[in-house]
Design an enzyme around this catalytic site. Sequence first.
Site, PDB file in Angstrom:
ATOM      1  NE  ARG A   9      -3.143   0.113   3.008  1.00 16.21           N
ATOM      2  CZ  ARG A   9      -3.437   0.394   4.308  1.00 16.21           C
ATOM      3  NH1 ARG A   9      -3.079  -0.140   5.232  1.00 16.21           N
ATOM      4  NH2 ARG A   9      -3.913   1.776   4.544  1.00 16.21           N
ATOM      5  CB  SER A  11      -0.469   4.630   3.940  1.00 19.32           C
ATOM      6  OG  SER A  11       0.217   3.301   4.517  1.00 19.32           O
ATOM      7  CE  LYS A  78      -3.977  -2.496  13.171  1.00 23.57           C
ATOM      8  NZ  LYS A  78      -4.156  -1.641  14.209  1.00 23.57           N
ATOM      9  CG  ASP A  79      -5.050  -3.848   8.426  1.00 23.77           C
ATOM     10  OD1 ASP A  79      -5.576  -3.719   9.219  1.00 23.77           O
ATOM     11  OD2 ASP A  79      -4.082  -3.141   7.732  1.00 23.77           O
ATOM     12  CB  THR A 122     -10.067   4.994  18.340  1.00 23.35           C
ATOM     13  OG1 THR A 122      -9.837   3.575  17.964  1.00 23.35           O
ATOM     14  CG2 THR A 122     -11.399   4.950  19.184  1.00 23.35           C
ATOM     15  CB  SER A 124     -10.157   0.295  16.584  1.00 22.21           C
ATOM     16  OG  SER A 124     -10.186  -1.128  17.213  1.00 22.21           O
ATOM     17  NE  ARG A 126      -8.250  -4.025  18.930  1.00 16.96           N
ATOM     18  CZ  ARG A 126      -7.414  -3.014  19.395  1.00 16.96           C
ATOM     19  NH1 ARG A 126      -7.175  -3.155  20.671  1.00 16.96           N
ATOM     20  NH2 ARG A 126      -6.702  -2.530  18.657  1.00 16.96           N
ATOM     21  NE  ARG A 127      -6.269   0.659  18.821  1.00 18.87           N
ATOM     22  CZ  ARG A 127      -5.852   0.907  17.498  1.00 18.87           C
ATOM     23  NH1 ARG A 127      -6.295   1.807  16.435  1.00 18.87           N
ATOM     24  NH2 ARG A 127      -4.839   0.318  17.171  1.00 18.87           N
ATOM     25  NE  ARG A 144     -10.504   4.416   7.875  1.00 19.96           N
ATOM     26  CZ  ARG A 144     -10.831   4.111   6.672  1.00 19.96           C
ATOM     27  NH1 ARG A 144     -12.189   3.906   6.313  1.00 19.96           N
ATOM     28  NH2 ARG A 144      -9.724   3.894   5.930  1.00 19.96           N
ATOM     29  N   GLY A 145      -8.289   7.996   8.435  1.00 19.18           N
ATOM     30  CA  GLY A 145      -6.987   8.556   8.073  1.00 19.18           C
ATOM     31  C   GLY A 145      -5.738   7.888   8.272  1.00 19.18           C
ATOM     32  CG  ASN A 146      -2.173   9.710   6.713  1.00 15.74           C
ATOM     33  OD1 ASN A 146      -2.189  10.568   7.416  1.00 15.74           O
ATOM     34  ND2 ASN A 146      -1.919  10.210   5.467  1.00 15.74           N
ATOM     35  CB  THR A 149      -4.865  12.483   8.900  1.00 14.84           C
ATOM     36  OG1 THR A 149      -4.124  12.565   7.421  1.00 14.84           O
ATOM     37  CG2 THR A 149      -6.063  12.971   8.878  1.00 14.84           C
ATOM     38  NE  ARG A 150      -6.277   6.690  11.899  1.00 13.27           N
ATOM     39  CZ  ARG A 150      -6.848   5.804  12.046  1.00 13.27           C
ATOM     40  NH1 ARG A 150      -7.140   5.073  13.364  1.00 13.27           N
ATOM     41  NH2 ARG A 150      -7.363   5.033  10.968  1.00 13.27           N
ATOM     42  CB  CYS A 236     -13.251  -4.925  10.451  1.00  8.27           C
ATOM     43  SG  CYS A 236     -13.023  -3.035  10.869  1.00  8.27           S
TER      44      CYS A 236
END
Length: 320
Positions: A9, A11, A78-79, A122, A124, A126-127, A144-146, A149-150, A236
């Site tokens: 990818r 990123s 995890k993806d 987040t 997620s 799960r989080r 969302r975002g890279n 960005t976060r 997910c």
Amino acid sequence: MTTLRLGTRRSALATTQSGLVADRLRAAGHTVELVEIVTEGDTNRAPLASMGGTGVFASALREALHEGRVDLAVHSLKDLPTAPEEGLVVAAVPPREDPRDALVARDGLTLGELPAGSRVGTGSPRRRSQLAALGLGLELVEIRGNVGTRLARVGEDLDAVVLALSGLARLGLTEQVSEAIDPLQVLPAPGQGALAVECREQDTRVRDALAPLDHPDTRAAVTAERAVLAALEAGCSAPVGALAEVVEDVDGPVLSLRAAVVAPDGGDELRRSLTGPLTEADALGDRLAQILLEDGADEIVAAASQTPTPSTTTSPERAL
């Protein structure tokens, strides 16, 4: 020797992770070319669950493998969906980075120091569910975002974000971490911190090149974790955490496996653990999942799959 075309990818984190694998291969005498592949998860800012889950990051890379445009691909484990992909194989799981989640907060605050009402971002489920279960009165915001960005939102419209510590470490950003979150509070995603190097099953040349990169202890740990996820039939959108670690027992090293299934609002929480031989990692994960199912995990997973993902505020009284 023929050049190995490595699909990645685009990123910063993905190319960094792929670069680590490429460096290992080059050190072994191989010529490696990185080939950037754009996935739907990179271009669509909708919640992952609405796009079909974590597979959105893997599908384009797998398509490139099937079509022969690349010879191998590097995924964040995890993806990667737990179901095997016909014709492909995970030929190597390199040594794992720190699997914990990390808090990046304004003023270097820890989870316990964030005031009630603090906005924590987040993407997620799960989080979100496990943070809600802590009863800290946080407002949990879907983002969302890279990575960049976060992180940029901390101190602007957010008080903190939660990210994988492994990604921050690989990008050289650990100085921004306020707290590495104890798995006793928030268990990481199955496979978090580990990479999966995938290739075509029949490509013995590539499989032979990748074999020395495989780390048996890491593979055993993530196999157990992902077996929990597979047996729960969760993906997910399911708030499932799992962590396996190699520990010393009286008879030698064994796998210690913990897993958690937590309702989106943190109200229902199941946490269970087992130990077993490294050679039976898959069976260990399946056994732990069956214990969770017997105790009601299927109901939590089913309810979570029907729950939307808006901003959520958790009550500060829940911890009392």
